[in-house]
Every structure is written in structure tokens, then in C-alpha cells.
Design a protein around this motif. Sequence first.
Motif, PDB file in Angstrom:
ATOM      1  N   ILE A 404      11.262  58.992  -8.220  1.00  0.00           N
ATOM      2  CA  ILE A 404      10.196  58.535  -7.318  1.00  0.00           C
ATOM      3  C   ILE A 404       9.137  59.609  -7.100  1.00  0.00           C
ATOM      4  O   ILE A 404       7.995  59.293  -6.752  1.00  0.00           O
ATOM      5  CB  ILE A 404      10.763  58.041  -5.972  1.00  0.00           C
ATOM      6  N   ASN A 405       9.499  60.890  -7.337  1.00  0.00           N
ATOM      7  CA  ASN A 405       8.509  61.956  -7.259  1.00  0.00           C
ATOM      8  C   ASN A 405       7.907  62.279  -8.624  1.00  0.00           C
ATOM      9  O   ASN A 405       7.123  63.218  -8.746  1.00  0.00           O
ATOM     10  CB  ASN A 405       9.124  63.218  -6.649  1.00  0.00           C
ATOM     11  N   HIS A 505      10.769  54.721  -3.008  1.00  0.00           N
ATOM     12  CA  HIS A 505       9.481  55.406  -3.116  1.00  0.00           C
ATOM     13  C   HIS A 505       8.642  55.061  -1.882  1.00  0.00           C
ATOM     14  O   HIS A 505       8.325  53.897  -1.643  1.00  0.00           O
ATOM     15  CB  HIS A 505       8.769  54.944  -4.390  1.00  0.00           C
ATOM     16  N   LYS A 525       5.919  52.267  -8.862  1.00  0.00           N
ATOM     17  CA  LYS A 525       5.778  53.512  -9.626  1.00  0.00           C
ATOM     18  C   LYS A 525       4.321  53.678 -10.025  1.00  0.00           C
ATOM     19  O   LYS A 525       3.600  52.698 -10.221  1.00  0.00           O
ATOM     20  CB  LYS A 525       6.657  53.456 -10.886  1.00  0.00           C
TER      21      LYS A 525
END
Length: 780
Positions: A404-405, A505, A525
Motif C-alpha cells: 500500500i506504500n 490503503h 492503488k
Amino acid sequence: MRIKKALCWLVLPPGIMLLAVLLLLWLSAKPLLYAHYQQSSAYFAADGKLLSLRLAADQRYRLRVPLADIAPALQQATLLYEDRQFYRHVGVDISAVGRAFWQGVIKGGRRQGASTLTMQLARLRFGLNTASVSGKLQQLAYALYLERHFSKEQILEAYFNYVPYGGNIEGVAAASLIYFGKEAQRLTLAEALALSVIPQNPNQRSPLSTQGAQQLELARQRLTALWLAEYSPTEQGSSQQELAQRLSLPLNYYQRTDLAYTAPHFINQLQAQGLSGGRFYTSLQYGLQQQMQQGVTAYLRRNADKGFSNASVLLVKRSTMQVQAWIGSADFYNAAIAGQVDGVTALRSPGSALKPFVYALALQQGIIHPQSLLTDLPRRYGSFNPENFDRQFAGPISATEALINSRNVPAVQLQAGLNKPDFYHWLKQAQVPLPQNAEHYGLALVLGGMEISMQQLVQLYAMLANGGSWQALQWQAETDAMPATRQTLLTPEAAFLTLDMLRQHAKPQAGLLSELTDSAPVAWKTGTSYAFRDAWSVALSGDYVLAVWLGNFDGSSNPNLVGLTAAGPLLFELLALLPRDKAAEQRLFSAADKLNLKQVELCSRSGELPNKYCPQTRPGWFIPGVSPIKVSDVHRAVPVYRATGLRACSHQPPQTELKVFEFWPSDIARAYQLSGLVLTPPQYQHACSGTALAAQQAPQIRSPQHNLTYQLGKNAQQQKIALQASFDGAVTRAHWFIDSRYLGAVAPGETLFWQGEAGEFQLRVVDDLGGVASQRLRVQ
């Protein structure tokens, strides 16, 4: 007597000709009513609104319509005005023809019309010139010919499909769409009366001109009087006077320039697939299409100072894969942004938008589970040294956090470990165009080192919510209109876990606002291509998959084109336009009972099953029999002297006490040390030997990669190969070997450089606690 002879000589030759032609046609085979009938292309939204009506190949507006789909009032009015005896004659009204012949030929007076609807159809269908007597006789014969082979209903239907309605408009279906913006079955009585009078003189009564509209209105009022005299009001609660008043009101006619031209890129795509010539009822949602187009325009206007001038959007209903909205560019007519290019089908670099599928394959192949600890540390893969977007390294990080990062290094590490299929061949199975071989893309594939279309990207993301099943897009309103193409490319378990990871996220809004508002849960995303050329954002919410792209079709760079900050906000503005379906939202993020998944408590620090020393746990998913689950050995109790605080070789109470410390692999421990976190146990007070020093973790060779062939450069510096490994936290020294040759010793975290040679070797590393790792190394 002379008159009789004259009549005889006047009638006999044409009569003989008529009989001959009639006999010939009577014996002929049944004709095709619609031979060479070229149709326009009419595209409708799911709610029946016209999206676009495009000319036929001969540059005419013409659509075929069955009689059942023509308003009964139009049928009745046309028969009342044109041919009251239609259902009683055999194609030719003998009495009407006789009167017309006597008046126009014998007496030389004004010509009178005697054509039945069948005769008019004969002229239009067979292209007859009826200005002469012989042409008229041909028309009579062909009318009888049609009546012999077709029913009255078939003839009336064909008449409505052929008859001209002014300009290049033919057939009642096209006329109804153009003049009134609706299909023929939805015409009002007033509109039906208007269309009924146009064919008698389509040039002078065409509403395409002001004068024609005036003439049409006069003719319509005359027919209205006939209608009121012939029929009683059929509308509930209407009197003759009230109906007459309504029918006397002037009508408003649209022009050809008023025709709808919604979602032009979508329509162009349908035509490219061969869907042209006739009616097509698409899955496109007219309201959502308009709202999203307005949302894109408003967003670009607000962010014009950042250089945002173009965007593309695709919305798909995930359960059926039906296209709901399709915006190829911000403005189809804007040449400055190349607006006619379709950004939904154009191939662009996806940046990090493909990372979820590397994680999905790693989950499926048992390389990770969602809480597995990955290392975001400098790595070398031959000549490829991946970097993160922020040019920094996060150190140890869970798989979910890494995804998610959007950390690059862990994603490359996972791609390097994929096998059967690897990422390249998996994308090929998903029909992603990869024209070069796998070596051309290498490990940069997961970072966007290729091109993909928004359409293909949405199909990949839809798999995550469809149990790993890849499906083709559907374009039409009826789900069975096009056969569904399905292919299982992910296990349902891997697909769900990836979706669940993306759900974590955080949305691009303030935390407090996120907590106070009841917004739909979203898995999403972003992606940013090399040199800031493309900004992507893709989301799954409820029963929808939504993709957004910002950029320039000429490939020009803009430092503001970052997926998270450019495409992300627009994505959530458009998501807010979608109707909420809480049941679909719950189904999307709930693991089905049939899935082979279990949730257990995992050690928060290591992501593994907790041993008795782990201080804190959290729930996590894993796939039984697939996921790499073992008991954590990071937290270990070691004896420490009470007096000095130094480590003892064995526990000797009361002089020593057991204290828990974290024993990380050497590369992770070094990352913690660089960040100021000292988690390792203290030094030994005395030298130890024997089982007290047994390692619990075997070394892991990080460089070189076992599945790569290394190419030696031209100079000595380019021929060096970095040797790196990760060791148990208790290791202090390690030794490297090539075959039987000793290369040197390093401390954990250090790199040894070997002057490479061509060949195939056995590389081995041995630590001072007895741990060993080896692999084959190929050098060219």
C-alpha cells in the motif's frame, strides 16, 4: 367510334406490356425485401437514451424497425392519409388508377395520385422511374408482385423502413430519432400525425428548413381534422375538444445537428469491433457518463495551474464486466490535447499500478502471506539497482505495508522469486501485450517497464474481486448478448488476500474526516510512470472497478503527474458519484466460507506465529498448506549477569536473569541500528563455546540472485560481483567460498566484492555459528 379506336390504340400496347411484365414477375421467385438495404448505426445507453446515430455507408440516416415497434397511431394515421383501402386491395387500387388515368391522360388535366402504399414501396425498393407511362405500369406490376409474395404486415413494415422523410433521412425509425429524439414506438399522437404527412412531399414538408416546417404544420393540421372526424378520443378522460386543442399546439422539431454524440470514444470502440449497422443497446449508464464527464472537466479546471489538461476514465460493473462509463479524453473536440485519441485503449506505462499482481502471485506461490516481513533495503540485481520513489529505504516492512506504500525494492524482490509462472508469463496469460521477450523487460516489469491500456488494467483489477477469474469486458445491455470469456489466473485465496491488503490503503483525506464520514470501503492503488508522464489510480468499491489516468498523449513530462496526488483525488471524487450498495460492499471484503483461508494471531514484530516471548500479537490471514508460516524466533530469552548487564553463556541463577531481546537477520538489524533502534542483546561477558552459540537462522544469500546470469563488463570495475547475505542475529563473522576457493570474510551487513570470471560456480557462505547457504552462479 374514333374515340373508341383512339382509346384502344392508347391502352392496348401498354396493357400488353403490363400483362407481359406481370406474367414474368408472377412466375419469378420471391424477392428480397431488404436487398442492399444499408442501415445507420444507432447506439443507446442502458436506459434507452440515444448515445449516437451515425450515417449509413451511403451517407443516409436509415434504420430498419419491425412493425410491432412502430406506434399504432402512426400506422393508423399513415393509412388514413395515404391508403385507406390498404387492407382491401391487392396492391393496386383499380378505381383510383382509373380516375387518375382518365383525369391525367385522357382529359389532360392535373395529375392525381393513385399510388397505394404497396406501389410506393415497389418504387422505392426496385428504384423505378414512374414519371412515364411505362414506368407507372412497371410500378403497378411490381406492386402486384409484392402482394403475391408478402403479407400486408410485411409490406406495411417495409414501407415504413423505406419511405423518405426529408433530406437524407429515410425510414420512420431514423426520422423519429432525428426529429423527436425518441424511438418510433414512443411517438405521441401529434408526432405521429406529423410524420404521416411528410412522405407525400418530403422536400417541401421537411422540418429541416423553416419553410418546410411551416408547410408540414399546415399539412399536419389537415390530417388532424381527418383524424378527429374518423376516430374518437382514446385517451382516458379526454373529450373531442380537449384532444383537438392539444393536437393544435405547434410541435418542436430537432435538427440533424441536435443529434446526441455522447461517449464518442466508446462508440468508436464498438464500431472497431464490428458493431455497426443497426441498433445497439449498450451497457453504458447515461447519467453516470454525464456526471463523470462533468467531474473530469471540473477537476481539470481547478487544477489547471498544475498543468493538468487531460484525463481518461473507465468504470466497469465488476460482477458482469459491463462498461458503465467510458471517457477517452477530457474533450473529444480539443485538438490541443489530441482529444480524439482514446486514453482507455491507448498503451501507457502503468508505473506501480501492476504491483498488486506480483504480491498476488507471491501469495499464491507460498512466498509470503499478508504480514510477512520484507526488507526494503538496497539490493543489486546484476546491473539493476532498484530505488524507491522517495529515494529512501524503509528497512523491515510487512508485505501489506510494502504494497500500500508502493515500495519498489520489495516488489522487485518478490518478482525475482516468482516461478511457474513468473510475472512475465502470467501477464501474457492475462492478454497483456508484451511484444519483447522476458529478458528485455527483466525485473523492471513490476515497476512499469512496459505498456498496458486502461482497459486491460481494469480487467486485471476486476480479477481480485472475481475470485481470480479474468473476464472480457461486456459492452451490451443484455449480459448474454456477448459470450463471456473467462480464464482463472489467480487462486480465489490469493485474489481475496490481495484485495484485503489494498483495502488498508488510507484514503487521500484527513484522518478525522475519514472517521466522521460514512464513506464506502475502497481497495485502491496508484501508479506513476517514469519521468512523471502518467498518473494512475484504480479502485474497487462495491460492485464497481474504476480507473483514472492523468497525463498527456504526446508523452510530455510534468512533475505534478504523481498517481497519489494527481489521479487519487479525482478517483475519489468520481467514486462519490456512484450509488451506494452496502450489501455489495460487504460481499466484496468478506472472505467466503468456501475459501481455504484461516485467520490466526501473529507476532506483531515478525509477522510469524508467536513464540512465548513475543510481547504483542495481531490477527492475520494465511492460506493453509501454502503460506510460509513458522514460529517466530526473533524474540529470545538470554541469560544476563545481574551485576554487569552483560550476556552469560548459560543461565546461572541467581547470578543471571533471563531477559528477552530481538534477534533479527543481520541486514534487518543493521537497518534498525542505522535508524537509532538498538534491539540486539549485550556483549558476552566471557567467550563461549558449544551449543550456547548455535544459530537458529541459516544464512540467506541476497546477492547474486540465483536465477540470473551475470554479464562481465569490459573493465575491472564492471567485472566485480557483489556478495551479500543475511545472517542470524547472533552471527559475528562469515566466510565466502567459490567452489573450493576461499574469497574472504565479512561482518554481518558488509559486502564482499569478487573479481568475476566466466563460468558456472558453486557459491557458498558459512557463518561462525555453523550456518551454511549455497547456490549456483552463472557468469558470462
